[in-house]
Design a protein around this motif. Sequence first.
Motif: not given
Length: 386
Positions: A24-46
């Motif tokens: 997911s991408l949280e977009l703003s003028r100064s920064k973009w926050l990238i939240t990801s959930l990958s296979p093999g990484a459990g339930e923790k989102m990076s």
Amino acid sequence: MPVAASRKEAPAAIRVDLAAIFVSLELSRSKWLITSLSPGAGEKMSKHIVAGSDVPALLARFAELQRKAKARTGRSFRMVSVQEAGLDGFWIHRILEREGIESYVVDPASIATSRRRRRAKTDKIDGEALVRALLAYKRGEPRVCAMLRVPTPEEEDRRRLVRERKALTNERVRHVNRVKGLLFGQGISGYEPLRRDRRKRLDDLATGDGRPLPAALKAQISRELDRIELLIEQIKQVEAERDLMLAAASASSPAPALLLNLRGVGPEFGAILWSEGLSRQFDNRRQVAAYAGLAPTPWQSGQVDRDQGVSKAGNPRLRTTLVQLAWLWVRHQPDSELSRWFKARVTKNEGRYKKSTIVALARKLFVALWKYINAGVVIEGAVMSA
């Protein structure tokens, strides 16, 4: 190995059949926050932050997520991205699709949120909620969120003419009201800045107490008239381009010409109806009414069952135009089935609820126009222009 231990190590948040990295991408003028959930990484989102509008850094982060997922599982996974519809438009979505990334744009109002009076809201929380909504959407859960159908660049450009004309018209109204307000403060009424003899009439004006207009006030009004005249010329240019757009659209599709053939539908309403709504693809009449924000909104709980009115969740420009067109339809198409329905309902209610009934007529009219230009179903009793 015990069953409990095997369940603990299994990635419960991602189903195996999805086989993708969800971002997911949280977009703003100064920064973009990238939240990801990958296979093999459990339930923790990076989470990772890149500078705003830094597309190379965004794509590099996606490549790094794919590399880490392959190192953990030995398999390659596709990327699935989601972002909220907002001021950034659709250019990021188009770049991601061009890079082979499955991208979605979601209506932020369709995502379920906490109903507490004071709910926590941060980019981190919003990013995780977007990932969960994307997961549920890909699993096929119904009504979890509403994904937008992203318009093509040509469709976006086609809308600009009618929207620009509306903005120019609103600006002209503001300048006209400013001139009338300045003159009213001097006891002068009845002056129309849109008349062709506005300059001559300005020279002949006198205040309410018999004095000629003060020099500074006359100069200010003259500059306002300069702006009004510029806006009048720009509106004429936009209207000429609009007519050319309608002619070009009629060459490839009969829909614009069919709309203009109806009595009461002029070039401006025809252009708005075509560019803002009827040029899109709809599957049924419910989608047609919902896109215009004219679908009913029920409120039912236990013995409580009432209607809250239309949703107003669709295209506001299209909805406003449809309500205006409904009033004109009753005037210019009095013998049509829709007009007779409206008059019968108003008569039954003894003249009450006329505004709510005209909104219902606007919904019926939009559905009828959709059937008219797509299936050739002529509106019963409608009269064509000469």
